[in-house]
Design a protein around this motif. Structure first.
Motif, PDB file in Angstrom:
ATOM      1  N   SER A 163      -2.259  14.302 -16.787  1.00  0.00           N
ATOM      2  CA  SER A 163      -1.503  13.426 -15.886  1.00  0.00           C
ATOM      3  C   SER A 163      -2.411  12.413 -15.190  1.00  0.00           C
ATOM      4  CB  SER A 163      -0.776  14.276 -14.849  1.00  0.00           C
ATOM      5  OG  SER A 163      -1.734  15.037 -14.140  1.00  0.00           O
ATOM      6  N   ARG A 164      -3.692  12.418 -15.528  1.00  0.00           N
ATOM      7  CA  ARG A 164      -4.658  11.538 -14.833  1.00  0.00           C
ATOM      8  C   ARG A 164      -4.955  10.263 -15.619  1.00  0.00           C
ATOM      9  NH1 ARG A 164      -6.381  14.690 -10.065  1.00  0.00           N
ATOM     10  NH2 ARG A 164      -4.875  16.338 -10.387  1.00  0.00           N
ATOM     11  N   GLN A 165      -5.186   9.189 -14.895  1.00  0.00           N
ATOM     12  CA  GLN A 165      -5.649   7.951 -15.514  1.00  0.00           C
ATOM     13  C   GLN A 165      -7.156   7.879 -15.290  1.00  0.00           C
ATOM     14  OE1 GLN A 165      -3.791   5.640 -17.104  1.00  0.00           O
ATOM     15  NE2 GLN A 165      -1.783   6.549 -16.684  1.00  0.00           N
ATOM     16  N   ILE A 166      -7.899   7.687 -16.366  1.00  0.00           N
ATOM     17  CA  ILE A 166      -9.367   7.651 -16.277  1.00  0.00           C
ATOM     18  C   ILE A 166      -9.855   6.300 -16.813  1.00  0.00           C
ATOM     19  CG2 ILE A 166     -11.525   8.755 -17.041  1.00  0.00           C
ATOM     20  CD1 ILE A 166      -9.879  10.644 -15.314  1.00  0.00           C
ATOM     21  N   VAL A 167     -10.750   5.686 -16.058  1.00  0.00           N
ATOM     22  CA  VAL A 167     -11.328   4.411 -16.480  1.00  0.00           C
ATOM     23  C   VAL A 167     -12.627   4.703 -17.244  1.00  0.00           C
ATOM     24  CG1 VAL A 167     -12.227   2.167 -15.704  1.00  0.00           C
ATOM     25  CG2 VAL A 167     -10.439   3.323 -14.378  1.00  0.00           C
ATOM     26  N   MET A 224       0.827  -1.209   0.000  1.00  0.00           N
ATOM     27  CA  MET A 224       0.000   0.000   0.000  1.00  0.00           C
ATOM     28  C   MET A 224       0.865   1.266   0.000  1.00  0.00           C
ATOM     29  SD  MET A 224      -2.515   1.073   3.097  1.00  0.00           S
ATOM     30  CE  MET A 224      -3.574   2.506   3.085  1.00  0.00           C
ATOM     31  N   MET A 225       1.878   1.304   0.859  1.00  0.00           N
ATOM     32  CA  MET A 225       2.703   2.508   0.981  1.00  0.00           C
ATOM     33  C   MET A 225       3.487   2.783  -0.308  1.00  0.00           C
ATOM     34  SD  MET A 225       4.131   2.553   4.915  1.00  0.00           S
ATOM     35  CE  MET A 225       4.635   0.863   5.115  1.00  0.00           C
ATOM     36  N   VAL A 226       4.017   1.719  -0.918  1.00  0.00           N
ATOM     37  CA  VAL A 226       4.813   1.885  -2.146  1.00  0.00           C
ATOM     38  C   VAL A 226       3.912   2.353  -3.289  1.00  0.00           C
ATOM     39  CG1 VAL A 226       6.117   0.602  -3.903  1.00  0.00           C
ATOM     40  CG2 VAL A 226       6.663   0.317  -1.473  1.00  0.00           C
ATOM     41  N   GLN A 227       2.729   1.766  -3.359  1.00  0.00           N
ATOM     42  CA  GLN A 227       1.772   2.143  -4.411  1.00  0.00           C
ATOM     43  C   GLN A 227       1.326   3.604  -4.234  1.00  0.00           C
ATOM     44  OE1 GLN A 227      -1.097  -1.013  -4.589  1.00  0.00           O
ATOM     45  NE2 GLN A 227      -2.005  -0.231  -6.458  1.00  0.00           N
ATOM     46  N   ARG A 228       1.093   3.988  -2.985  1.00  0.00           N
ATOM     47  CA  ARG A 228       0.677   5.376  -2.722  1.00  0.00           C
ATOM     48  C   ARG A 228       1.807   6.345  -3.069  1.00  0.00           C
ATOM     49  NH1 ARG A 228      -1.950   9.485  -0.643  1.00  0.00           N
ATOM     50  NH2 ARG A 228      -1.116  10.627   1.121  1.00  0.00           N
ATOM     51  N   GLN A 229       3.030   5.989  -2.723  1.00  0.00           N
ATOM     52  CA  GLN A 229       4.169   6.857  -3.034  1.00  0.00           C
ATOM     53  C   GLN A 229       4.302   7.028  -4.545  1.00  0.00           C
ATOM     54  OE1 GLN A 229       6.320   8.414  -0.554  1.00  0.00           O
ATOM     55  NE2 GLN A 229       6.481   9.616  -2.438  1.00  0.00           N
ATOM     56  N   ARG A 230       4.135   5.920  -5.278  1.00  0.00           N
ATOM     57  CA  ARG A 230       4.243   5.980  -6.741  1.00  0.00           C
ATOM     58  C   ARG A 230       3.160   6.908  -7.304  1.00  0.00           C
ATOM     59  NH1 ARG A 230       3.227   0.683  -8.337  1.00  0.00           N
ATOM     60  NH2 ARG A 230       5.129   0.074  -7.285  1.00  0.00           N
ATOM     61  N   ALA A 231       1.943   6.771  -6.771  1.00  0.00           N
ATOM     62  CA  ALA A 231       0.841   7.619  -7.247  1.00  0.00           C
ATOM     63  C   ALA A 231       1.128   9.087  -6.937  1.00  0.00           C
ATOM     64  CB  ALA A 231      -0.470   7.177  -6.604  1.00  0.00           C
ATOM     65  N   LEU A 232       1.698   9.370  -5.768  1.00  0.00           N
ATOM     66  CA  LEU A 232       2.031  10.756  -5.418  1.00  0.00           C
ATOM     67  C   LEU A 232       3.123  11.297  -6.332  1.00  0.00           C
ATOM     68  CD1 LEU A 232       2.048  10.505  -1.517  1.00  0.00           C
ATOM     69  CD2 LEU A 232       0.521  11.938  -2.877  1.00  0.00           C
ATOM     70  N   ASP A 233       4.126  10.457  -6.616  1.00  0.00           N
ATOM     71  CA  ASP A 233       5.230  10.892  -7.484  1.00  0.00           C
ATOM     72  C   ASP A 233       4.750  11.228  -8.889  1.00  0.00           C
ATOM     73  OD1 ASP A 233       6.980  10.488  -5.425  1.00  0.00           O
ATOM     74  OD2 ASP A 233       7.717   8.556  -6.142  1.00  0.00           O
ATOM     75  N   LEU A 262      -7.727   6.515  -9.604  1.00  0.00           N
ATOM     76  CA  LEU A 262      -7.224   6.642  -8.237  1.00  0.00           C
ATOM     77  C   LEU A 262      -8.290   7.238  -7.329  1.00  0.00           C
ATOM     78  CD1 LEU A 262      -3.605   8.016  -8.850  1.00  0.00           C
ATOM     79  CD2 LEU A 262      -4.303   5.652  -8.464  1.00  0.00           C
ATOM     80  N   CYS A 263      -8.365   6.702  -6.131  1.00  0.00           N
ATOM     81  CA  CYS A 263      -9.358   7.148  -5.151  1.00  0.00           C
ATOM     82  C   CYS A 263      -9.063   8.577  -4.686  1.00  0.00           C
ATOM     83  CB  CYS A 263      -9.295   6.180  -3.970  1.00  0.00           C
ATOM     84  SG  CYS A 263     -10.400   6.599  -2.635  1.00  0.00           S
ATOM     85  N   LEU A 303      -5.580   8.044  -2.876  1.00  0.00           N
ATOM     86  CA  LEU A 303      -5.059   7.528  -4.152  1.00  0.00           C
ATOM     87  C   LEU A 303      -5.020   6.005  -4.227  1.00  0.00           C
ATOM     88  CD1 LEU A 303      -2.113  10.086  -4.649  1.00  0.00           C
ATOM     89  CD2 LEU A 303      -4.517  10.344  -5.261  1.00  0.00           C
ATOM     90  N   GLY A 304      -5.922   5.344  -3.548  1.00  0.00           N
ATOM     91  CA  GLY A 304      -6.046   3.891  -3.670  1.00  0.00           C
ATOM     92  C   GLY A 304      -6.444   3.502  -5.088  1.00  0.00           C
TER      93      GLY A 304
END
Ligand code: FES
Ligand SMILES: [Fe+2]
Length: 267
Positions: free
Chosen positions: A188-192, A151-160, A206-207, A211-212
């Motif tokens: 810069s956004r990913q949209i489903v 979770m922390m690594v994924q959140r950091q990547r999303a923040l970066d 992303l939530c 950013l989940g």
């Protein structure tokens, strides 16, 4: 030193020390403290260990909560964070492990690399059984940290990757040729983009809470539930159906000269 290891009980401990767990984590101190204070993720990210939580008190000092484990045992647990000492102490105030304390010290070794040492203290354990109890705690903590690291690594990547600006609309081509579900990049956004009951909808991958990953969860009756803290959103309107004060910023889709145009809110 290995990346994670279990250390035995302190011999002849008079404080109930049953063992320690040591681990190197690829995260910053900021992510680690955020995770420590984040009581909401426990029954979601650690669903195999906790089934429910009811918060009793929380602040920058830590939190106190009623927690149910997977077997429905109820405990009251308090976590106190002491940034100056770079440690947090988790105490079992009520429940099957009443009196147990877990002391975690954290040592930053690089900007995104920490070492943690977790000491387990459980009163009333016979000397001969200490290592076994310590081992059980270490096994549990290894699993909890596996889940937290992801979770922390994924959140950091999303923040970066989060930079505001760039395009606010994208041409998806002719409607008839669009294969869904699909994730598209808009600025810069990913949209489903997907179909719900015959209608096309577009919502962020992303939530809006922390950013989940909403693009990795199953859509149920037009809603998605974030895997990190369980917030549930209507992907057509963006409304948060689980009651928290945040909103999914859904994008609009419209046809212009036979082409489907996706536009971010305000775009
Ligand atoms: S990141 Fe917290 S509910 Fe999605
Ligand atoms: Fe956690």
């Amino acid at each position: 030193m290995p990346d994670h290891e279990t250390l035995p009980a302190l011999p002849d401990s008079s404080t109930g020390h049953v063992g320690s767990y040591h681990r190197v984590l690829p995260v910053s101190l900021e992510r680690m403290y955020e995770n420590t204070l984040d009581w909401e993720h426990l029954p979601h990210v650690h669903a195999s260990s906790f089934s429910a939580i009811r918060i009793l008190d929380a602040g920058s000092w830590g939190w106190r909560a009623e927690l149910c484990d997977a077997a429905d045992n109820r405990s009251v647990i308090e976590l106190r964070l002491d940034r100056q000492c770079r440690r947090w102490i988790t105490r079992n105030l009520e429940g099957p492990n009443q009196g147990a304390e877990i002391w975690t010290h954290v040592f930053p070794v690089a900007e995104r690399r920490l070492e943690i040492v977790v000491d387990f203290f459980v009163p009333g354990v016979a000397a001969a059984a200490r290592d076994k109890v310590g081992q059980a705690y270490a096994t549990l903590y290894a699993r909890l940290y596996d889940e937290d690291v992801e979770m922390m690594v994924q959140r950091q990547r999303a923040l970066d990757q989060r930079v505001d600006g760039g395009d606010t609309r994208v041409d998806l081509g002719p409607r008839a040729q669009l294969q869904t579900p699909i994730t598209v990049k808009v600025g810069s956004r990913q949209i489903v983009v997907r179909e719900v009951a015959g209608e096309l909808v577009a919502y962020p991958a992303l939530c809006p809470h922390q950013l989940g990953p909403l693009d990795q969860v199953t859509v149920e009756q037009g809603t998605v539930t974030c895997p990190w803290h369980g917030y549930r959103f209507d992907i057509r309107t963006g409304e948060c159906l689980s009651g928290q004060s945040c909103r999914l910023s859904v994008a609009t889709l419209r046809e212009e000269q036979d082409r489907l145009i996706l536009a971010l809110s305000g775009g």
